[in-house]
Design an enzyme around this catalytic site. Structure first.
Site, PDB file in Angstrom:
ATOM      1  N   LYS A   4      -6.116 -36.682  -9.703  1.00 23.47           N
ATOM      2  CA  LYS A   4      -7.046 -37.395  -8.816  1.00 23.47           C
ATOM      3  C   LYS A   4      -6.786 -37.072  -7.354  1.00 23.47           C
ATOM      4  O   LYS A   4      -7.687 -37.175  -6.526  1.00 23.47           O
ATOM      5  CB  LYS A   4      -6.916 -38.897  -9.003  1.00 23.47           C
ATOM      6  CG  LYS A   4      -6.945 -39.363 -10.430  1.00 23.47           C
ATOM      7  CD  LYS A   4      -8.305 -39.274 -11.046  1.00 23.47           C
ATOM      8  CE  LYS A   4      -8.272 -39.745 -12.481  1.00 23.47           C
ATOM      9  NZ  LYS A   4      -9.556 -39.904 -13.089  1.00 23.47           N
TER      10      LYS A   4
HETATM   11  C1  PLP Z   1      -3.921 -38.413 -16.290  1.00 21.51           C
HETATM   12  C2  PLP Z   1      -5.362 -38.367 -16.664  1.00 21.51           C
HETATM   13  N1  PLP Z   1      -5.797 -37.412 -17.486  1.00 21.51           N
HETATM   14  C3  PLP Z   1      -7.084 -37.323 -17.855  1.00 21.51           C
HETATM   15  C4  PLP Z   1      -8.025 -38.232 -17.400  1.00 21.51           C
HETATM   16  C5  PLP Z   1      -9.445 -38.058 -17.824  1.00 21.51           C
HETATM   17  O1  PLP Z   1     -10.205 -37.542 -16.771  1.00 21.51           O
HETATM   18  P1  PLP Z   1     -11.766 -37.851 -16.691  1.00 21.51           P
HETATM   19  O2  PLP Z   1     -11.900 -39.316 -16.581  1.00 21.51           O
HETATM   20  O3  PLP Z   1     -12.213 -37.142 -15.472  1.00 21.51           O
HETATM   21  O4  PLP Z   1     -12.349 -37.351 -17.940  1.00 21.51           O
HETATM   22  C6  PLP Z   1      -7.619 -39.262 -16.539  1.00 21.51           C
HETATM   23  C7  PLP Z   1      -8.539 -40.288 -16.004  1.00 21.51           C
HETATM   24  O5  PLP Z   1      -9.627 -40.156 -15.739  1.00 21.51           O
HETATM   25  C8  PLP Z   1      -6.269 -39.307 -16.133  1.00 21.51           C
HETATM   26  O6  PLP Z   1      -5.869 -40.223 -15.270  1.00 21.51           O
HETATM   27  N1  LIG Z   2      -8.714 -42.275 -15.730  1.00 21.46           N
HETATM   28  C1  LIG Z   2      -9.297 -42.786 -14.565  1.00 21.46           C
HETATM   29  C2  LIG Z   2     -10.531 -43.586 -14.843  1.00 21.46           C
HETATM   30  C3  LIG Z   2     -11.510 -43.482 -13.715  1.00 21.46           C
HETATM   31  O1  LIG Z   2     -11.934 -42.172 -13.648  1.00 21.46           O
HETATM   32  P1  LIG Z   2     -12.736 -41.541 -12.434  1.00 21.46           P
HETATM   33  O2  LIG Z   2     -12.308 -40.109 -12.453  1.00 21.46           O
HETATM   34  O3  LIG Z   2     -14.147 -41.759 -12.711  1.00 21.46           O
HETATM   35  O4  LIG Z   2     -12.315 -42.204 -11.160  1.00 21.46           O
HETATM   36  C4  LIG Z   2      -8.241 -43.520 -13.778  1.00 21.46           C
HETATM   37  O5  LIG Z   2      -7.095 -43.141 -13.890  1.00 21.46           O
HETATM   38  O6  LIG Z   2      -8.503 -44.459 -13.080  1.00 21.46           O
END
Ligand code: PLP
Ligand SMILES: N[C@@H](CCOP(=O)(O)O)C(=O)O
Length: 466
Positions: free
Chosen positions: A112
């Site tokens: 993120k």
């Molecule tokens: C460590 C981790 N891996 C994978 C994901 C999945 O990513 P996305 O929500 O973009 O599919 C998340 C949260 O979104 C995460 O925090």
């Molecule tokens: N896994 C995410 C959930 C939110 O996902 P986002 O990419 O739409 O912000 C988290 O860790 O908060």
């Protein structure tokens, strides 16, 4: 570059408009009006640049006139200067045709940070020049929240409110959020699941008076700028391993469908990507949707990969929009029927379009822990449970023939964010970096609320409304 809503019920905005709005006012998600195009030669040139320069060049294709390339270059240099590895997104070779893309060298140890670090700077610049303030809300299953707070805590014109499901994030994730005590930061522990948190966010966005009153915006991956920034590492990874125009596969641990959709966006921009592998945990709705056309949420199952304990994936709407040839009316009806019927069957034509680009699998908790153990035994390295979901799926995709050729698995978090699961699997406790050595000695602050929009609205209004 203009941005249109997937539901077609509001006017197009520029990049700054999409950034500051978060969600489109008709409840849809902003999408670029057309995909910017990059030739494989340019993809290679850009992908081989130092990470911050690659990011500036790619973001400038999305930013149009909202930010100049010089502004983007300065922001990207600052943003990626906060990472602890000079390569920013290093690739680790695992086998003749297998790699892992490490996306956890940012300040909060998860992927993120790639988007959030630059978003903080984009918000600062846009709000400064228009002399405005915003209240930015995020729903988190653990990682988005800490990355958002870290990136926004020093923004003079931003209040940041993060909703997490009480007791359903790891202790390290919780502390990374709740130990940041600042007048513009509010953490709210919600009695419910991540889906409840995300639903509250969407309900608040639908409340025009509230949106106006607190000047609401969002930094979940509903915000297009998040995904634009997340396309960059697909380019840099591809450029390091592809021969000529060779197409490479990416396998992405998936929850809210944002990260893998960023890969899809890179593909639509012309990056040679063969297929995108969607790796779900036991919350397997996305796998059921892609493999069987069944997009019906069930109750959320707590797993060792809690950030992916999600049923309703926001960005799946963006994929449906594309797969339905950008027919906003059809999409709006689909989303309304999904809301009314609490699920949907995806028609064969739409499914066929999705399967041109995606394969999917779901990995159980037992398989996740075995993969952490197997990886440790074979390589000596510890991986986090989300990464393990990705690797376990990648191995199965290759064995079953669903994917062949080069495969890059995205490693989305540092193992030290999930020490219990890693210890259960390997007997070893991964160490946090020194800058978090005192994390568990820091004081914490958070509010508590039931999973009801009104409860959250009251907390926010009391703290931040004019
Ligand atoms: C460590 C981790 N891996 C994978 C994901 C999945 O990513 P996305 O929500 O973009 O599919 C998340 C949260 O979104 C995460 O925090
Ligand atoms: N896994 C995410 C959930 C939110 O996902 P986002 O990419 O739409 O912000 C988290 O860790 O908060």
């Amino acid at each position: 570059m203009k941005y249109i809503s997937t539901r077609g019920g509001c006017s197009a905005v520029d990049f700054e408009g999409a950034l500051l709005a978060g969600l489109a006012p008709d409840g849809g998600l902003y999408m670029p009006e057309s995909w910017p195009q990059i030739s494989p030669q340019d993809a290679r040139r850009i992908g081989q640049l130092p990470y911050a320069q690659a990011a500036a060049e790619i973001l400038s294709l999305f930013a149009g006139e909202s930010f100049t390339i010089d502004e983007l270059s300065t922001m990207a240099a600052d943003a990626y200067g906060t990472f602890t590895d000079d390569r920013v997104a290093p690739l680790v070779k695992l086998g003749p045709e297998d790699w892992m893309l490490e996306l956890f060298h940012g300040p909060t140890l998860a992927f993120k940070d790639f988007a959030m670090q630059i978003l903080g700077r984009l918000f600062d610049a846009a709000l400064e020049r228009s002399d405005r303030r915003l209240t930015i809300i995020a729903a988190t299953s653990g990682d988005t929240g800490s990355a958002a707070i870290e990136a926004l805590k020093s923004c003079a014109r931003v209040n940041v409110v993060v909703l997490h499901p009480e007791g359903r994030v790891s202790a390290v994730q919780q502390r990374m959020m709740t130990s940041v005590i600042a007048p513009n930061v509010m953490n709210i522990a919600i009695k419910g699941s991540f889906d409840d948190c995300q639903a509250i966010v969407k309900t608040l966005f639908a409340d025009d008076a509230f949106v106006r009153d607190v000047r609401l915006s969002g930094v979940n991956s509903i915000n297009w700028a998040r995904l634009a920034a997340q396309t960059v590492y697909y380019f840099t990874a591809w450029a390091q391993i592809a021969d000529g125009d060779e197409a490479v596969n990416f396998v992405v641990p998936t929850g809210n469908f944002g990260d893998v959709f960023a890969g899809y966006a890179a593909k639509r921009m012309g990056l040679p990507i063969a297929k995108l592998g969607v790796a779900a945990n036991a919350n397997d709705i996305l796998h059921r949707a892609i493999a069987h056309g069944d997009y019906t949420p069930s109750s959320v199952k707590p797993t060792a990969s809690p950030s992916m304990d999600i049923q309703v994936a926001s960005n799946f709407e963006r994929l449906l929009f594309e797969a339905k040839n950008r027919d906003a009316n059809a999409l709006r009806e689909t989303m309304e029927s999904f809301a009314n019927n609490k699920g949907m069957k995806i028609d064969e034509e739409t499914l066929a379009a999705i399967r041109e680009d995606f394969v999917s699998d779901a990995v159980s908790m037992e398989e996740t822990l075995s993969e952490i153990a197997r990886h440790h035994k074979e390589t000596g390295a510890l991986i986090d449970p989300h990464t393990a979901v990705g690797r376990a799926a990648a191995i199965r995709f290759r064995e079953s023939g669903a994917l062949s050729g080069k495969i890059v698995t995205l490693s989305t978090a540092h193992p030290a964010k999930f020490p219990e699961a890693v210890k259960d699997a390997t007997g070893e406790t991964p160490a946090l970096p020194d800058f978090y050595a005192d994390l568990f000695d820091r004081p914490e602050k958070m509010e508590y609320a039931l999973a009801e929009p009104q409860a959250v609205k009251t907390l926010i209004s009391d703290a931040f409304a004019n």
